[in-house]
Write a protein that holds these residues in place. Structure first.
Motif, PDB file in Angstrom:
ATOM      1  N   ARG A 227     -24.364  49.695  35.099  1.00  0.00           N
ATOM      2  CA  ARG A 227     -24.092  49.059  33.904  1.00  0.00           C
ATOM      3  C   ARG A 227     -24.982  48.179  33.405  1.00  0.00           C
ATOM      4  NH1 ARG A 227     -20.779  46.470  36.854  1.00  0.00           N
ATOM      5  NH2 ARG A 227     -21.798  44.592  37.373  1.00  0.00           N
ATOM      6  N   GLN A 229     -25.969  45.351  30.475  1.00  0.00           N
ATOM      7  CA  GLN A 229     -25.393  44.206  29.725  1.00  0.00           C
ATOM      8  C   GLN A 229     -26.425  43.253  28.900  1.00  0.00           C
ATOM      9  OE1 GLN A 229     -23.700  42.386  33.598  1.00  0.00           O
ATOM     10  NE2 GLN A 229     -22.199  41.706  32.221  1.00  0.00           N
ATOM     11  N   SER A 243     -21.804  45.150  26.672  1.00  0.00           N
ATOM     12  CA  SER A 243     -21.732  45.822  28.001  1.00  0.00           C
ATOM     13  C   SER A 243     -21.482  47.266  27.837  1.00  0.00           C
ATOM     14  CB  SER A 243     -20.530  45.320  28.955  1.00  0.00           C
ATOM     15  OG  SER A 243     -20.658  45.983  30.212  1.00  0.00           O
ATOM     16  N   GLN A 244     -22.069  48.240  28.729  1.00  0.00           N
ATOM     17  CA  GLN A 244     -21.969  49.461  28.686  1.00  0.00           C
ATOM     18  C   GLN A 244     -21.765  50.140  30.178  1.00  0.00           C
ATOM     19  OE1 GLN A 244     -24.396  53.227  27.824  1.00  0.00           O
ATOM     20  NE2 GLN A 244     -22.767  53.284  26.107  1.00  0.00           N
ATOM     21  N   SER A 245     -20.806  50.317  30.756  1.00  0.00           N
ATOM     22  CA  SER A 245     -20.648  51.019  32.182  1.00  0.00           C
ATOM     23  C   SER A 245     -20.618  52.334  32.051  1.00  0.00           C
ATOM     24  CB  SER A 245     -19.508  50.263  32.785  1.00  0.00           C
ATOM     25  OG  SER A 245     -19.717  48.880  32.742  1.00  0.00           O
TER      26      SER A 245
END
Length: 737
Positions: A227, A229, A243-245
């Motif tokens: 993840r 952020q 955010s990218q998860s």
């Protein structure tokens, strides 16, 4: 970490440097504004980062016992059904799950059961988890009719810091497991931009033996993900979070067959599960002075493939009757042998569910600044969810259980499920006096659902004839309401009463051979009536929260099955009433020692008959709602103590009880799941400066065979189950820098 832990509270330092006993509250944002948990007039549990560390929690199953009335029906990797207060049923989710501001969508599958396929995401670098019990429709919308769970991650800061963790554990009768976690926080531009990166890798050893294929510990799993952020603060009033998860899971089913013995599986094919999930989120928080503006947009993409064994079902057609049905007349010896050869040629067979879910959401809301007169929140919400799934059969290799590649499909059904929702919502609290507050909430919703299906590779043997591309629409609009009154008897005691309703969208089935009258199913709705009290005693060293509730649930969405047993679908039938009581308490009798407990009792019964030719286990008024124990509870003790000038110690013991429950309302395939009690121990040492820590732990100390899910069927091996892991012993270490 060295900080103390509790589900609701954190230790307050003594002004004179002496060891404190007083408990202080955690701040929560469940009402879309920051409040103290004991001043929030709703049934809410807040689980802190410190408690998650103490529990060693890596997913939702690990903290469920800390929340009264929270049940997880674990049907294997990526197949969690979450319920609160006994609101448990097939169909769309009954509990909304949020990661920060992003609602998480389950995949609908061929039976429109999105609530039964919640994705698995790791709980690392989490700030807190808020569990809201009871309908939260006005602020959280559809599919929060039983409550909502909010998982709030730590955010990027202006500190250069990091954390690494490593763990190893062994399970009785199974393979070992290992895990690694990493967090790195980096300031990129002073007071303006910061980044936070987290990553996890978890290898989980299996403990289920497939006796048909001769493979021990077949249910292994590997999960990994990361993840990223970013936090951008151009001014002191504006914060932008990105955010990218991404996460992936490669696993095998943990289902086993009680008729073969504990943790024994009789599947004729391997049962892999593959999942790749991505979640992107962009959030703006802007303090306007008189109000705060929050805008969020998110995108979720989940691709998953899971396998079930169709072999035993196919073998039920090895009968003279099935042969006669196929030919339209009684079969002679030669015809019967030819029929048997045809059926046997399809075995072993894998039923492959291959699908993808895309979900786009957006919300904009205004929240007023704190006022002595009226506090309010207004907003708009939209969702656009697309699901595709193919249900298809293919042969597998008899020796290895592997699906033969490339797939040699002899049946395929494809379904597209599209859901669009729009809503306008608002909630306002009038501070009538210094002690009395009145809250009202309202939400207008409008949804449209389109289900399209085709059977392009027919399978005449089971009645799955060719079906051209067809579509069915379902839409509805309406209102959700909430009314709350709370009164502070004193600074230490607050009473509240709430009435709120909730709903789930209806839809349409795409099932072969289903009567047209059963194609569409309606939304189901409920009302929750609740009174509660939050109190502090003994100079705030003891906090006790209680709630009593009644839920009236109408037009329940329930699972049905076609007469040949091949296809499941959704229908509306009956009504239910849940009457329950909840208790949460924490007591610090002396510095360093926290004692906590919770208890839930719910009497969940049908109030109308669910009698139908197509409903699984149709019930009568008075029957208990399945898969919901009448009582459950938890007791825990955590003690922290100094060992030396730079070293502290901790010991924690947890005991949890889950009562028995039925698998269906009634009928031939209804089975009773016994109650169980589990015990966990955890002990460790921590540096006083919070730089490093090491722990030893035991889960399921008494090695209970604790059934989580248990269903019976008419085909061998006649029953399947999932359960908690057998006794597991492990250790983990962490280092902060």
């Amino acid at each position: 970490m060295a900080a103390p832990a509790s589900p609701l509270l954190a230790q307050q330092a003594g002004a004179d440097g002496s060891a404190p006993v007083m408990l202080d509250s955690v701040k929560v944002t469940a009402s879309k504004r920051t409040t103290l948990v004991e001043k929030t007039p709703m049934a809410i549990s807040a689980i802190t980062a410190e408690q998650l560390d103490e529990l060693g929690a890596v997913d939702i199953k690990d903290y469920a016992a800390q929340v009264p009335g929270l049940r997880i029906q674990y049907n294997g990797p990526g197949a969690n059904r979450i319920s609160l207060r006994g609101v448990n049923s097939s169909g769309e989710a009954t509990v909304g799950v949020y990661y920060d501001e992003t609602p998480v969508a389950g995949s609908t599958g061929v039976s429109s059961d999105a609530g039964g396929r919640s994705p698995d995401l790791e709980l690392f670098d989490v700030d807190r988890i808020e569990v809201l019990r009871g309908p939260q429709g006005t602020l959280y919308g559809a599919s929060s009719m039983g409550g909502a769970i909010r998982i709030l991650y730590q955010k990027p800061t202006q500190e250069l810091e990091g954390r690494v963790e490593a763990g190893y554990e062994g399970t009785r009768g199974g393979d070992p497991s290992g895990s690694q976690n990493l967090m790195l926080n980096v300031p990129l531009a002073k007071d303006v931009l910061a980044a936070r990166l987290t990553a996890y890798n978890r290898e989980t050893g299996g403990y289920v033996d497939n006796t048909f294929l001769g493979i021990d510990d077949i249910n292994s799993a590997h999960a990994k993900g990361a993840r990223l952020q970013l936090r951008y603060t151009p001014t002191e009033d504006v914060t932008v979070d990105f955010s990218q998860s991404k996460g992936s899971t490669d696993a095998f089913s943990s289902t086993w067959h009680p008729s073969q013995g504990d943790y024994k599986q009789l599947s004729q094919v391997k049962l892999p599960y593959d999942d790749d999930t991505q979640m992107d989120s962009l959030t703006l928080d802007w303090d306007l002075g008189w109000a705060s503006l929050t805008a969020n947009t998110s995108y979720q993409r989940r691709a998953s493939t899971y396998i079930s064994d169709d072999s035993y079902y196919i073998q039920t057609y090895l009968t003279p009757t099935a042969c006669a049905n196929d030919l339209g007349a009684a079969c002679d010896a030669g015809q019967l042998q030819s029929w048997y050869d045809q059926v046997n040629s399809l075995v072993p067979a894998a039923l492959i569910h291959d699908g993808i879910t895309r979900d786009r959401t957006a919300e904009v809301r205004l929240t007023s600044a704190d006022s002595d007169f009226i506090d309010w929140t207004v907003g708009v919400f939209s969702q656009n969810r697309d699901n595709y799934v193919a249900s298809q059969d293919a042969p597998a290799d008899a020796a290895s259980g592997e699906i033969i590649t490339p797939w040699e499909l002899f049946y395929r059904r494809q379904i597209w499920d599209k859901l669009k929702q729009k809503a306008v919502f608002g909630e306002a609290t009038w501070h009538a006096t210094d002690r009395l507050n009145l809250t009202a909430g309202l939400r207008f919703y409008d949804y449209d659902k389109t289900v399209t299906g085709i059977t392009d590779i027919p399978w005449d043997m089971i009645g799955a004839t060719y079906k051209p591309l067809t579509s069915v629409d379902a839409s509805e609009r309406g209102w959700l309401r909430k009314f709350t009154v709370d009164y502070s008897v004193s600074d230490s005691v607050m009473l509240y009463a709430t009435a709120a309703d909730g709903f789930r969208p209806g839809g349409a089935n795409q099932v072969i051979g289903l009567d047209e009258a059963l194609t569409a199913y309606r939304s189901d709705k409920l009302w929750n009536y609740e009174i509660g009290a939050k109190s502090a005693w003994l100079d705030r060293s003891l906090l006790v929260n209680v709630a009593l509730y009644q839920i009236d649930w109408d037009d329940m969405q329930v699972s049905g099955r076609t007469l040949n047993g091949a296809f499941s679908f959704l229908s509306n039938a009956g009504a239910a009433r849940m009457r329950g009581a909840e208790l949460e308490a924490i007591w610090r009798p002396l510095a360093g020692l926290d004692l906590s407990a919770n208890f839930n009792y719910v009497d969940a019964k049908l109030t109308e008959d669910q009698v139908s030719d197509v409903i699984n286990g149709a019930g009568r008024a008075g029957d208990r709602v399945p898969n919901i124990p009448r009582s459950s509870g938890m007791l825990a003790a955590a003690y922290r103590f100094p060992i030396s000038a730079g070293l502290d110690g901790m010991v924690r013991v947890d005991g949890s009880y889950v009562g028995g429950s039925y698998s269906l309302f009634s009928g031939t395939y209804n089975v009773w799941k016994d109650s169980y009690t589990t015990v966990g121990l955890r002990a460790g040492v921590e540096s006083s400066d919070d730089r490093w820590a090491a722990y030893l732990y035991v889960q399921n100390l008494t090695d209970e065979v604790a059934l989580n899910q248990y269903t019976l069927s008419s085909t061998p091996p006649y029953g399947s189950a999932t359960s908690l892991r057998p006794r597991t012993v492990g250790m983990n270490v962490s280092f902060n820098f």
